[in-house]
Design a protein around this motif. Structure first.
Motif, PDB file in Angstrom:
ATOM      1  N   GLY A 407      60.445  25.475  61.276  1.00  0.00           N
ATOM      2  CA  GLY A 407      59.367  25.737  60.336  1.00  0.00           C
ATOM      3  C   GLY A 407      58.033  25.404  60.955  1.00  0.00           C
ATOM      4  N   ALA A 412      58.549  21.732  55.870  1.00  0.00           N
ATOM      5  CA  ALA A 412      59.146  23.059  55.703  1.00  0.00           C
ATOM      6  C   ALA A 412      60.471  23.153  56.453  1.00  0.00           C
ATOM      7  CB  ALA A 412      58.188  24.134  56.177  1.00  0.00           C
ATOM      8  N   ASP A 553      62.826  30.005  52.311  1.00  0.00           N
ATOM      9  CA  ASP A 553      61.974  29.209  51.426  1.00  0.00           C
ATOM     10  C   ASP A 553      62.252  29.569  49.972  1.00  0.00           C
ATOM     11  OD1 ASP A 553      60.672  27.964  53.596  1.00  0.00           O
ATOM     12  OD2 ASP A 553      59.366  29.715  53.825  1.00  0.00           O
TER      13      ASP A 553
END
Length: 605
Positions: A407, A412, A553
């Motif tokens: 990420g 993330a 995500d």
């Protein structure tokens, strides 16, 4: 009302503009130049012996109103409580004075501390075990104020009885009401089916031995559950001791859950087994007994968080003691009905609305000792051009598994790794047709992502990808992150080319020249392109990532509409069956929605 300030309340001035008060329940800051002086003057009188009218008598006007508002604020915010609402207790003044510290500990979880301490003091636990830890446990419980524990020595040394009587004599010097009942020792405990009569008449079982007794602990936990009582254990490991569990009045998980979770975590760590520990003795036996005794006081006294269960780990080399949250284990034979009836502990009715909320949930499931996720870190990976994270899921349908994610940021990458790992932990239903599992922050998102994953597994890439002449060189365009990834690919000598297909769903394929690197399916071409590039560049740098066959995500797309459009695009010969994935409570806590979709037709979209 008779207000009493919590005994752990501390307060300090905030410059010349107010006062800051803090307790285990929380903290508040009161503005006003005179606030600190007001708290300082009224605090000694908030001991529960005076009514509100008595406290306000003699005060008039603004001063009376200020004191009344202060007391009301303290009670409403939990820094004080009304003792008139407490349940009555039978403790004498001498007992209140002698065990003031223990009562203060119980008060951490709310009012009626005297009543709840008295419940501990009069409880009837059965202490089972042997060696120095058992004698130390008796000493600890007597000092905590337990009036009359009962001891059942198992395979104990001849000198244990004398040591126990010495503990009682020392404790009686400060509390003559204390007593101790010692049952005749036994060489071993009977089987689970014959333990019922042994446990009859007691409130709880405390198992503490100087040697590892894994089988005995599990059998005691099962017998105690059948008898309707709690059980706490101190289990000696190779390099540590597990102590607990503390589960409160409504148990959520049990000792067998702790043991299974720990075994999963140890297997996932692939740590070599150490030498069996020597029998506990000396200060370490005292430390173990202290933790176990405090756990029993917390459990009976209600110093627990509803719907949460904890276990302590004591490192035998450093004596470092840590507390770990655990979840019911799906293979637990002791509490399986209770474990499967609830998917998550108290408080999980609050929806997970974004990355921050998901990160908080995920943090609870990550634990090296008893966690579903035993490892979540960057390892020794080079953190360029992306952040790289490994996650090890301790228990999946095929054993421990480690997956990797990348990420633009550390958070993330970690969230992507957690989602991919927990999707692997879902149990797949028995079927002969293709199936796929995916998570979501909502049911439509979970189903939609699972359908996309099923497409990624089922559809041939060649059906939607243009021929080589139409594959465009990729330089990142206007997206700064993608440009950086394109530059990083060139540093590896790669010639990135991109082919996309748009429609009801989008497909993006990234090539190095004519060699395909990665394929992603998504709801839009831009999301598919970005995801595929991230995974392709990670592969160029030696990382095989998980979960990038679809967008990794959660919450990125309005799935309430996208899922309907995706399902409508499928050929009518497709028969999609969507159902909630079977998961353990830990996975259900982090990811509220995980769907498994199965293809039961032969069509193609």
């Amino acid at each position: 009302m008779k207000p009493k300030l919590r005994t752990d309340c501390v307060y300090v001035p905030v410059g010349d503009e107010g006062v800051f008060l803090q307790t285990a329940f929380g903290s508040i800051e009161l503005a006003g130049a005179s606030s600190y002086r007001l708290v300082e003057r009224i605090a000694p009188y908030l001991d529960g012996s005076r009514s509100l009218d008595d406290l306000l008598s003699g005060l008039t006007g603004e001063r009376r109103d200020a004191v009344a508002r202060l007391i009301e604020t303290l009670v409403v915010r939990g820094l004080a409580h009304d003792v008139e609402r407490d349940r009555p207790h039978g403790l004498t003044d001498a007992e209140l004075q002698r065990y003031a510290a223990e009562i203060s500990f119980v008060e951490q979880s709310g009012g009626a501390a005297e009543y709840r301490f008295e419940r501990f003091r009069l409880s009837q636990p059965l202490l089972i075990g042997g060696g120095a830890p058992l004698a130390a446990l008796v000493r600890v419980l007597l000092r905590l104020g337990l009036r009359c524990p009962t001891v059942l020595p198992v395979d104990a040394e001849p000198g244990l009885s004398g040591a126990l009587h010495q503990c009682l004599a020392a404790a009686r010097a400060t509390d003559p009401q204390l007593n101790l009942r010692i049952l005749p020792g036994v060489p071993s405990l009977p089987s689970v089916g014959e333990l019922g009569p042994v446990l009859a008449g007691y409130d709880a079982v405390l198992h503490c031995d100087d040697r590892a007794q894994a089988g005995t602990a599990v059998e005691l936990a099962r017998a105690a559950r059948e008898a309707g009582m709690s059980s706490l254990h101190a289990m000696v490991l190779d390099a540590g001791v597990l102590v607990g569990p503390v589960t409160g009045d409504q148990p959520y998980g049990c000792w067998e859950c702790v043991w299974l979770r720990h075994c999963d975590a140890v297997a996932a760590s692939r740590a070599p087994g150490g030498k069996p520990s020597a029998p506990l003795s000396g200060p370490m036996a005292g430390l173990v007994a202290g933790v176990l005794g405090s756990a029993y006081l917390a459990s009976v006294g209600g110093v627990t968080t509803p719907g949460e269960s904890h276990v302590s780990h004591i490192d035998l080399d450093s004596a470092n003691t840590t507390t770990h949250t655990f979840f019911p284990h799906p293979r637990c034979a002791t509490c399986r009905p209770a474990a499967t009836a609830r998917a998550a502990p108290s408080g999980t009715d609050t929806p997970v609305t974004g990355a921050d909320a998901l990160a908080k949930r995920a943090a609870v499931a990550v634990d090296w000792c008893v966690g579903l996720i035993s490892r979540l870190d960057e390892g020794d990976h080079e953190q360029y051009p992306q952040r790289v994270v490994d996650v090890t899921v301790a228990a999946t349908h095929s054993g421990p598994q480690t997956v990797r994610a990348v990420g633009a940021t550390r958070q993330a990458a970690r969230l992507r790794a957690v989602v991919a790992g927990l999707e692997l932990a879902a149990d797949l239903p028995a079927t002969t047709g293709p199936q796929a599992t995916a998570a979501g922050l909502s049911w439509p998102e979970a189903v939609g992502r699972a359908v996309l994953r099923l497409m990624a597994q089922t559809l041939p890439t060649a059906a939607v990808v243009p021929p080589p002449g139409q594959r465009m060189p990729f330089d990142g365009g206007d997206d700064q992150q993608l440009r950086m990834l394109a530059d990083a690919a060139r540093l590896r000598g790669a010639d990135l080319r991109l082919a996309t297909h748009d429609g009801a769903f989008a497909t993006a394929v990234v090539f190095d020249g004519e060699t395909p690197l990665w394929t992603t399916r998504a709801t839009t071409a831009s999301i598919a392109r970005r995801t595929a590039v991230e995974a392709a560049v990670a592969r160029l740098y030696g990382h095989q990532v998980a979960g990038f066959d679809i967008p990794p995500d959660l919450g990125e797309v309005p799935w309430s509409e996208a899922c309907d459009a995706l399902l409508a695009s499928l050929d009518r010969t497709w028969q999609i069956v969507a159902q909630p994935a079977e998961r353990c409570a830990a996975s259900g806590y982090v990811l509220p929605f995980v769907a498994t979709v199965t293809l039961e037709g032969d069509g193609r979209p």
